[in-house]
Every structure is written in C-alpha cells, then in structure tokens.
Scaffold this motif. Structure first.
Motif, PDB file in Angstrom:
ATOM      1  N   MET A  87       0.840  -1.209   0.000  1.00 61.02           N
ATOM      2  CA  MET A  87       0.000   0.000   0.000  1.00 61.02           C
ATOM      3  C   MET A  87       0.872   1.255   0.000  1.00 61.02           C
ATOM      4  O   MET A  87       1.842   1.335   0.753  1.00 61.02           O
ATOM      5  N   ARG A  88       0.509   2.208  -0.861  1.00 64.32           N
ATOM      6  CA  ARG A  88       1.214   3.480  -0.881  1.00 64.32           C
ATOM      7  C   ARG A  88       0.693   4.369   0.253  1.00 64.32           C
ATOM      8  O   ARG A  88      -0.461   4.259   0.669  1.00 64.32           O
ATOM      9  N   ASP A  89       1.542   5.265   0.717  1.00 65.68           N
ATOM     10  CA  ASP A  89       1.102   6.226   1.728  1.00 65.68           C
ATOM     11  C   ASP A  89       0.235   7.309   1.108  1.00 65.68           C
ATOM     12  O   ASP A  89      -0.771   7.724   1.685  1.00 65.68           O
ATOM     13  N   ILE A  90       0.657   7.775  -0.085  1.00 62.11           N
ATOM     14  CA  ILE A  90      -0.060   8.858  -0.766  1.00 62.11           C
ATOM     15  C   ILE A  90      -0.192   8.514  -2.249  1.00 62.11           C
ATOM     16  O   ILE A  90       0.802   8.186  -2.906  1.00 62.11           O
ATOM     17  N   VAL A  91      -1.398   8.620  -2.764  1.00 67.24           N
ATOM     18  CA  VAL A  91      -1.645   8.449  -4.201  1.00 67.24           C
ATOM     19  C   VAL A  91      -2.180   9.772  -4.727  1.00 67.24           C
ATOM     20  O   VAL A  91      -3.138  10.330  -4.183  1.00 67.24           O
ATOM     21  N   ILE A  92      -1.555  10.287  -5.779  1.00 67.77           N
ATOM     22  CA  ILE A  92      -1.910  11.593  -6.327  1.00 67.77           C
ATOM     23  C   ILE A  92      -2.400  11.429  -7.760  1.00 67.77           C
ATOM     24  O   ILE A  92      -1.721  10.803  -8.580  1.00 67.77           O
TER      25      ILE A  92
ATOM     26  N   GLN B 126      -0.303  24.536  -1.929  1.00 74.60           N
ATOM     27  CA  GLN B 126      -1.319  23.668  -1.350  1.00 74.60           C
ATOM     28  C   GLN B 126      -0.844  22.217  -1.309  1.00 74.60           C
ATOM     29  O   GLN B 126      -1.139  21.480  -0.350  1.00 74.60           O
ATOM     30  N   GLY B 127      -0.112  21.791  -2.338  1.00 76.88           N
ATOM     31  CA  GLY B 127       0.411  20.430  -2.362  1.00 76.88           C
ATOM     32  C   GLY B 127       1.356  20.158  -1.206  1.00 76.88           C
ATOM     33  O   GLY B 127       1.277  19.115  -0.545  1.00 76.88           O
ATOM     34  N   VAL B 128       2.241  21.100  -0.951  1.00 75.86           N
ATOM     35  CA  VAL B 128       3.171  20.970   0.181  1.00 75.86           C
ATOM     36  C   VAL B 128       2.398  20.958   1.490  1.00 75.86           C
ATOM     37  O   VAL B 128       2.668  20.151   2.394  1.00 75.86           O
ATOM     38  N   HIS B 129       1.421  21.852   1.612  1.00 75.88           N
ATOM     39  CA  HIS B 129       0.592  21.931   2.821  1.00 75.88           C
ATOM     40  C   HIS B 129      -0.052  20.577   3.113  1.00 75.88           C
ATOM     41  O   HIS B 129      -0.012  20.090   4.259  1.00 75.88           O
ATOM     42  N   VAL B 130      -0.650  19.966   2.102  1.00 73.44           N
ATOM     43  CA  VAL B 130      -1.379  18.708   2.302  1.00 73.44           C
ATOM     44  C   VAL B 130      -0.461  17.577   2.740  1.00 73.44           C
ATOM     45  O   VAL B 130      -0.751  16.864   3.713  1.00 73.44           O
ATOM     46  N   VAL B 131       0.657  17.385   2.036  1.00 72.21           N
ATOM     47  CA  VAL B 131       1.518  16.249   2.400  1.00 72.21           C
ATOM     48  C   VAL B 131       2.163  16.462   3.768  1.00 72.21           C
ATOM     49  O   VAL B 131       2.358  15.497   4.529  1.00 72.21           O
ATOM     50  N   GLU B 132       2.475  17.703   4.099  1.00 74.68           N
ATOM     51  CA  GLU B 132       3.017  17.953   5.433  1.00 74.68           C
ATOM     52  C   GLU B 132       1.953  17.692   6.502  1.00 74.68           C
ATOM     53  O   GLU B 132       2.255  17.176   7.586  1.00 74.68           O
ATOM     54  N   HIS B 133       0.705  18.043   6.200  1.00 72.95           N
ATOM     55  CA  HIS B 133      -0.402  17.739   7.113  1.00 72.95           C
ATOM     56  C   HIS B 133      -0.566  16.227   7.272  1.00 72.95           C
ATOM     57  O   HIS B 133      -0.721  15.725   8.395  1.00 72.95           O
ATOM     58  N   ILE B 134      -0.524  15.505   6.158  1.00 71.70           N
ATOM     59  CA  ILE B 134      -0.647  14.046   6.198  1.00 71.70           C
ATOM     60  C   ILE B 134       0.465  13.415   7.032  1.00 71.70           C
ATOM     61  O   ILE B 134       0.237  12.472   7.796  1.00 71.70           O
ATOM     62  N   MET B 135       1.656  13.985   6.911  1.00 73.38           N
ATOM     63  CA  MET B 135       2.822  13.440   7.618  1.00 73.38           C
ATOM     64  C   MET B 135       2.961  13.997   9.039  1.00 73.38           C
ATOM     65  O   MET B 135       3.974  13.805   9.696  1.00 73.38           O
TER      66      MET B 135
END
Length: 464
Positions: free
Chosen positions: A1-6, A321-330
C-alpha cells in the motif's frame, strides 16, 4: 500500500509528490498526459516563451531610439514554435528526473477513484491497474472554459490551447475576454504585429487589479494599438467568406467586429471529469471541489489541491497547497498562508499582492498610499522602460504594509519584496530603513515607501 496516491502531475501534484517523498512517504503519481500539467505544457511556460519573442520584436521596433538601425527583420513562426517546445520539453524532462531521483512511482494513465483508498488506472495500452493508498490527493487541474455562444465551434475560433499552436500570425485577431489571459495574448499578438481587438463584458479590463493600474494600463494598451471595448455583450460569431464576424451589443447599440481569428478567453474551469465525485459523496460546486482549511474534501482521507478546488487558479498556489497537504498528512504543522502574489505578463508587466485601495475603502480600513513613477527611476530610464509606477498601501495608524501594486518593468520579479513585507507583518518604516542598491528598479519601491509617509526624496512634495 502506498502512503499517498496523487491523481494529476501538474504543479500541484508533482510538487506534492516530491515533498511527500522527501518526508519518507511512499508516493504514487498518476498522470494521463505529461507531467507539469497545464502550466508547464499549455499555460505559464509556453505563453511566457511567446511573450519573450513579442518583447524582442517591440524592442526592435524602437531600436532607432537606442541608436541602432536595423534595416529589416521578420519572425519565423516555425522557429518560434520550436524554441517554445524546446523550453517546455526541457522543463518536463527536468520534472521527470526529479520524480525519479526522489523515488516517486509514476504511472501514466487515467486515474478514477474507486473509494477513499483505491484508484483504478486506465493505461494507454488498455490495461487496468488498481492502486491502493492510505491518502488520496486530487490534483487534476482545470480546462479552458467556453461560452454558450452561437458559432463558438466555427473554424478559426480558438481556445487558449489552440492559440499556442498558431501556424501564422493573424492579420486581425479578436479576443473575447479582457481578463488576465485575454490581455496577455492581446499583448503578445500585438507585439507580433496583429491588429488586436478585445471585447470585455465588464466595465473595465483586468477587473481584479487595482483600479488605478487597470485604467492606466488600458490607456497604454490602446496607445500601443490594442483596441479595447468594455461593456460589450457578445451575441454570436458568424463565419464569413473573409473570416469571422463577432456580433455584440454595447451601450444599447448593435455592432459587428470582423477578424481572421477569434480567441475565446473565458477563463478556466475545474477539471472534474471522470472523478466519480457523486458516487464517492465528495461535495463540489461549479467552481470546484469543496475543501476545508487543510484542503481535505468532505470524504476523510481524500484531498483536492490546485485549480480543481477553485480557490485560486495559479500554479504557485497549487504547489503551495500540495506541500501543505503532504506535510499535514505526515503530521507536520503548517502556517496559514496570508498573501498570494499575482503576475500579469503584458507590456509593461503588472504584479500585485495584498489589498487594493478600493478594497481598503470597502472594508473601512484607514490607509496611507504611496506612489512612485518609473519615469523618475534611473534604471528604468536606461532600460527604455520607464512607464508605470509602484503603489504601496499601509495602515494609516500602525503603518503595517497591506498591499503592493506594480505596473512597470520586471514587476513580476519586484513584487516579492511586498509579499515578504505583508506576509511577515512588516511596517513601512522597515522598507524605508532597508538599503536598496543603486541604480535598480527596486529603488522605486523604496521611494514609494517614503511617499507613504510624505518623505519622498526623488518626487515632488505632496500638495497640502
């Protein structure tokens, strides 16, 4: 399973993928065309390449003022297109290498969400692959919008993608829409030698820009040969033996504008096609997918960034926004963004950040305004680009910098001093006390800051 799929490899998707990989996430990026998205392949970069060609032609037209006499010159459209494509291909290749070096899994195909953790990928060869991920990010961008006009599908009626592939410069180009895209192409093709006419429905072009800049630029554009008609309601486009006729109504009268080609610059709309949003229960409007402060949709674990959420259709906003989201996820905290710079590549350039003077009045914010003309700036004069001005807006009592608006040379590069000041709550005094090198265009910013407090050195004292 991937952590993030874009889903989507534009400036939102690929930046999110790289940042996620930097933070140790296992990332899969699904893109049905070329990485870089609209911005890199059909928007920001190719248009700015054409902008440079137009700038060179404008300089050649005025070469006599520099004491340089050019007997004859001509534009090779094929070579222009080849240079534009070379730049795009080089940047696309660079993004591909960055994704590879950061160990991002890239799959070419159309991504369709099955649920909050699964994406079905339809590949070019007809095969289907199911990708599983803990978190999904939708970054499908936007598409050129259209208008419900009779004749919109006639041959010779271009959208913003079509015009980039032009094979010859039209003698007469009509543009429906006086927004950012419309005025950028108007400036480019005016530089190429086209007889350009712009029809805008609203009372002024570049409606989101500070009104003083919009009015001044309109005057400059007309002076350069661009015909601009505001409050023009286009009714239909008719194919004729000689080209195309645009029928429109203005101030109670019917008019016809004839052209060889017509560009419909009606803006862009969120690309929601094939996402199966209804089936997943993801809330959206015509503007785009609805998201919260962390860009999460109404379905937990699914996020939407960039043009597709309709908040701001700017490439740098999508990346942010992309950076914001992945940092939030992590699990990383993220500061709330305060100010977004906007740049318009016309002649001369326009750039702005923060509030306008009109917005300050509407919000009952007491302000002080400073201005400095590039005609009094030594560097601008040496460049032969001394039109326009810098305008600064500060709070009347606290002197906090609230807005910066620039019409002039290299405005897109100069605006970031204002962005930094607004973002960090700096005061006009901070800008005044910062030494600006001489001779530079940035001195115009320093002088505008001085003018806010009636301390201008290189401008006449204000009348009391």
């Amino acid at each position: 399973m991937r952590d993030i799929v874009i889903i989507g490899g534009g400036p939102g998707g690929y930046v999110a993928a790289i940042r996620g990989a930097q933070l140790g996430a296992r990332v899969c990026l699904i893109e049905m065309d070329r990485v870089g998205g609209t911005c890199l392949n059909w928007g920001c970069i190719p248009t700015k390449a054409l902008y440079k060609h137009a700038e060179i032609l404008r300089t050649l037209d005025k070469s006599n003022t520099y004491g340089i006499h050019v007997e004859a010159y001509a534009m090779d459209v094929q070579q222009v297109q080849e240079r534009k494509q070379t730049i795009v291909d080089k940047l696309v290749g660079g993004v591909q290498q960055l994704l590879k070096s950061n160990h991002v899994e890239v799959i070419k195909g159309k991504g369709i969400m099955k649920d909050a953790h699964h994406v079905i990928v339809e590949k070019e060869d007809g095969t289907i692959e199911e990708i599983e991920g803990k978190h999904l990010i939708i970054a499908t961008g936007s598409l050129p919008d259209t208008l419900p006009l009779e004749g919109i599908d006639e041959e010779g009626v271009w959208n913003t993608n079509d015009i980039l592939a032009f094979e010859e410069v039209p003698e007469k180009l009509a543009i429906i829409g006086g927004g950012v895209v419309g005025m950028e192409f108007a400036s480019i093709f005016n530089g190429f030698g086209s007889d350009v006419s712009v029809l805008e429905y609203l009372p002024q072009i570049l409606n989101q820009v500070d009104s003083a800049i919009s009015k001044r630029f309109k005057s400059m554009a007309k002076k350069s040969g661009i015909a601009i008609t505001t409050q023009a309601e286009v009714k239909k486009i008719v194919k004729t033996t000689d080209g195309l006729d645009i029928h429109y109504r203005c101030k109670g009268k019917e008019h016809i504008l004839s052209a060889d080609k017509v560009l419909v610059a009606a803006g862009r709309r969120a690309n929601l096609a094939g996402l199966e949003l209804d089936g997943l229960g993801i809330a959206y409007t015509k503007k785009g997918i609805q998201v919260n402060e962390n860009y999460e949709t109404s379905v937990k674990g699914i996020y939407a960034i960039g043009d597709v959420n309709g908040k701001s259709m700017l490439a740098h906003v999508a990346s942010h926004q992309g950076v914001h989201v992945v940092e939030h996820i992590m699990g990383m905290a993220h500061k709330e963004e305060k100010v977004v710079p906007s740049c318009i590549f016309v002649f001369p350039e326009i750039a702005y950040a923060g509030i306008t003077e009109d917005e300050a009045k509407e919000q009952d914010i007491p302000v002080r305004v400073g201005k400095f003309m590039f005609s009094a700036n030594g560097k601008a004069m040496t460049l032969g680009k001394d039109e326009g001005f810098v305008k600064l807006i500060a709070h009347e009592e606290t002197h906090d910098v609230l807005g910066m608006h620039i019409l002039g040379p290299h405005a897109s590069d100069l605006i970031h001093e204002g962005v930094l000041a607004i973002q960090n709550g700096l005061k006009i005094e901070d800008m005044i006390e910062t030494i600006h090198a001489h001779p530079t265009l940035a001195e115009a910013i320093h002088e505008a800051a001085l003018d806010v407090l009636d301390l201008g050195i290189h401008s006449l004292p204000k009348k009391k």
